[in-house]
Design a protein around this motif. Structure first.
Motif, PDB file in Angstrom:
ATOM      1  N   MET A   1      53.130  18.277  72.466  1.00 53.28           N
ATOM      2  CA  MET A   1      53.610  16.947  72.863  1.00 53.28           C
ATOM      3  C   MET A   1      52.981  15.892  71.958  1.00 53.28           C
ATOM      4  SD  MET A   1      55.671  17.485  75.392  1.00 53.28           S
ATOM      5  CE  MET A   1      55.802  16.006  76.392  1.00 53.28           C
ATOM      6  N   HIS A   2      53.758  14.851  71.675  1.00 54.44           N
ATOM      7  CA  HIS A   2      53.331  13.843  70.708  1.00 54.44           C
ATOM      8  C   HIS A   2      53.470  12.467  71.344  1.00 54.44           C
ATOM      9  CE1 HIS A   2      53.518  12.587  66.154  1.00 54.44           C
ATOM     10  NE2 HIS A   2      52.655  11.857  66.844  1.00 54.44           N
ATOM     11  N   VAL A   3      52.388  11.682  71.348  1.00 53.23           N
ATOM     12  CA  VAL A   3      52.394  10.338  71.907  1.00 53.23           C
ATOM     13  C   VAL A   3      52.194   9.322  70.790  1.00 53.23           C
ATOM     14  CG1 VAL A   3      49.906  10.368  72.411  1.00 53.23           C
ATOM     15  CG2 VAL A   3      51.404   8.804  73.678  1.00 53.23           C
ATOM     16  N   TRP A  25      47.318  16.687  73.133  1.00 51.83           N
ATOM     17  CA  TRP A  25      48.488  16.067  72.531  1.00 51.83           C
ATOM     18  C   TRP A  25      48.236  15.756  71.057  1.00 51.83           C
ATOM     19  CZ3 TRP A  25      52.681  13.085  75.243  1.00 51.83           C
ATOM     20  CH2 TRP A  25      52.815  13.462  76.578  1.00 51.83           C
ATOM     21  N   ARG A  72      59.122  12.790  65.958  1.00 55.06           N
ATOM     22  CA  ARG A  72      59.447  13.520  67.189  1.00 55.06           C
ATOM     23  C   ARG A  72      58.492  13.140  68.335  1.00 55.06           C
ATOM     24  NH1 ARG A  72      60.927  19.614  64.890  1.00 55.06           N
ATOM     25  NH2 ARG A  72      62.593  18.928  63.474  1.00 55.06           N
ATOM     26  N   ASN A  74      57.315  12.079  71.930  1.00 60.42           N
ATOM     27  CA  ASN A  74      57.736  12.364  73.305  1.00 60.42           C
ATOM     28  C   ASN A  74      57.468  11.210  74.263  1.00 60.42           C
ATOM     29  OD1 ASN A  74      56.406  15.244  72.212  1.00 60.42           O
ATOM     30  ND2 ASN A  74      58.452  15.415  73.114  1.00 60.42           N
ATOM     31  N   LEU A  75      56.408  10.450  73.978  1.00 62.80           N
ATOM     32  CA  LEU A  75      56.000   9.372  74.881  1.00 62.80           C
ATOM     33  C   LEU A  75      55.561   8.172  74.062  1.00 62.80           C
ATOM     34  CD1 LEU A  75      55.208   8.226  77.709  1.00 62.80           C
ATOM     35  CD2 LEU A  75      52.963   9.319  77.394  1.00 62.80           C
ATOM     36  N   CYS A  97      62.958   8.734  73.671  1.00 60.14           N
ATOM     37  CA  CYS A  97      61.737   9.318  74.247  1.00 60.14           C
ATOM     38  C   CYS A  97      61.424   8.584  75.545  1.00 60.14           C
ATOM     39  CB  CYS A  97      60.559   9.221  73.269  1.00 60.14           C
ATOM     40  SG  CYS A  97      59.876   7.552  73.079  1.00 60.14           S
ATOM     41  N   SER A 289      52.433  11.819  84.361  1.00 57.36           N
ATOM     42  CA  SER A 289      53.577  12.703  84.601  1.00 57.36           C
ATOM     43  C   SER A 289      53.578  13.310  85.994  1.00 57.36           C
ATOM     44  CB  SER A 289      53.578  13.837  83.564  1.00 57.36           C
ATOM     45  OG  SER A 289      53.677  13.317  82.258  1.00 57.36           O
TER      46      SER A 289
END
Length: 384
Positions: A1-3, A25, A72, A74-75, A97, A289
């Motif tokens: 996951m990527h923030v 992350w 890419r 995600n958040l 996202c 989440s």
């Protein structure tokens, strides 16, 4: 996951970067400054240089969209006042996202000090008596009893223009208007507290409250002493129920001499209370989440911005035993084990803000947020 965490200049962004890194992350940080604090943390794998949102909101949103797609993401997590420009661009960004913010209308309502006071008027914990001032006549009506009031712009931060119990003569330079309204809030003597909370669809997930024992002037706190008044917690629960708020939010409170609490204003962004979760960072990330089994609560130990304490607070208190006891009991939020580069980054970031202040002919405090703050202007007309 990527923030992607925005507001990389802010210590709050640094805290979130460390939290997401500990949670496994990939962390990117973004800012319109070129040398922001969090860029130099070992917890940030990527830095995204963005245009200035106040100068061109559309270009800023498009730059974010490009970063989200190419990396890419995600958040997307805001920490400062860029949250208003982010909310303005939700239609463009939410298909790409998850964006952790409420809608623009709600953010505006709580950011405007007069509208926020009206919203909480009949709540169990409400604001002091507050009047919206949109012309000189409304201001002058209170001039004879100015010592009973606090005057501040409806859109403001860090108490930079706040007048506390001023002389009537001090009000001569205040020019409220429909475009630049002010508020007058009845002065209440007491102890100030601040809060930080995370809410998802109105549900309170994490909450901290603290006393800013040492400050930069009357503005930003640099020493955060945890406190846990139940009435503040109940206020946050009611705020969530009434608004359905999503995101980070902070409030300023005053505890009067009789022990009663009053809420002064709302900051719809991260505040320094996020540092009080540095002993449970993975749980803080998870709370975005998944609903925790119990409300996430802060450490009881104080935190501080050590360099600011030494430069701004220590010179006046060098002989104070209690001051040095406070200093010894607190943990620095900038420099931590295994992540020392932010120490030097503080100097680089300050130097860049000094250059901006000189080029824009404004104070350092104003220069630190001039490119990201929102003061009620139509976003289609945002220019510096």
């Amino acid at each position: 996951m990527h923030v992607l965490i925005l507001g990389a200049r802010a210590p709050a962004c640094l805290e979130w970067a460390r939290a997401f890194d500990e949670a496994g992350w990939t962390v990117s940080v973004g800012d319109s400054l070129s040398q922001p604090l969090s860029r130099f943390s070992r917890s940030a794998q990527h830095f995204v240089r963005l245009p200035e949102p106040r100068n061109d909101p559309t270009a800023w949103v498009e730059a974010l969209a490009t970063a989200i797609e190419t990396q890419r993401i995600n958040l997307l997590l805001p920490t400062c006042e860029e949250v208003f420009y982010l909310a303005h661009g939700l239609e463009r960004l939410t298909p790409l996202c998850r964006v952790l913010t409420s809608d623009f209308a709600l953010l505006h309502r709580v950011h405007h000090k007069g509208h926020f006071a009206a919203m909480t008027h009949d709540w169990a914990l409400a604001t002091p008596e507050t009047h919206l001032l949109t012309d000189r006549q409304a201001l002058l009506a209170l001039a004879d009893e100015a010592e009973q009031w606090v005057f501040k712009p409806a859109y403001s931060r860090f108490a930079s223009q706040t007048l506390i119990r001023p002389y009537a003569q001090q009000l001569t330079k205040v020019q409220p208007s429909d475009i630049a309204p002010w508020v007058a809030q009845r002065f209440i003597e007491g102890r100030e507290l601040c809060s930080f909370s995370v809410l998802i669809d109105g549900e309170l997930r994490a909450h901290s409250c603290y006393h800013p024992r040492y400050r930069v002037g009357r503005g930003s706190g640099i020493y955060f002493q945890p406190s846990a008044p139940k009435s503040v917690l109940r206020f946050l629960e009611q705020f969530g129920r009434e608004t359905g708020y999503t995101g980070q939010v902070g409030f300023d409170f005053i505890e009067d001499l009789d022990g009663r609490f009053h809420v002064l204003e709302c900051n719809p962004r991260a505040t320094s209370g996020v540092h009080l979760f540095d002993n449970q960072r993975q749980q803080l990330v998870s709370s975005l989440s998944d609903k925790p089994k119990t409300l996430l609560e802060p450490t009881p130990e104080p935190r501080m911005i050590a360099l600011a304490i030494l430069l701004l607070a220590a010179p006046q208190r060098a002989l104070s035993v209690s001051f040095w006891r406070d200093y010894a009991s607190a943990r620095d939020v900038i420099v931590q084990k295994g992540d020392f580069c932010p120490m030097a980054a503080q100097v680089l970031s300050l130097a860049e803000i000094i250059v901006r202040a000189a080029s824009r002919r404004c104070s350092l405090l104003a220069a630190s947020t001039a490119d990201i703050e929102w003061n009620g202007q139509p976003l289609s007309e945002c220019t510096q």
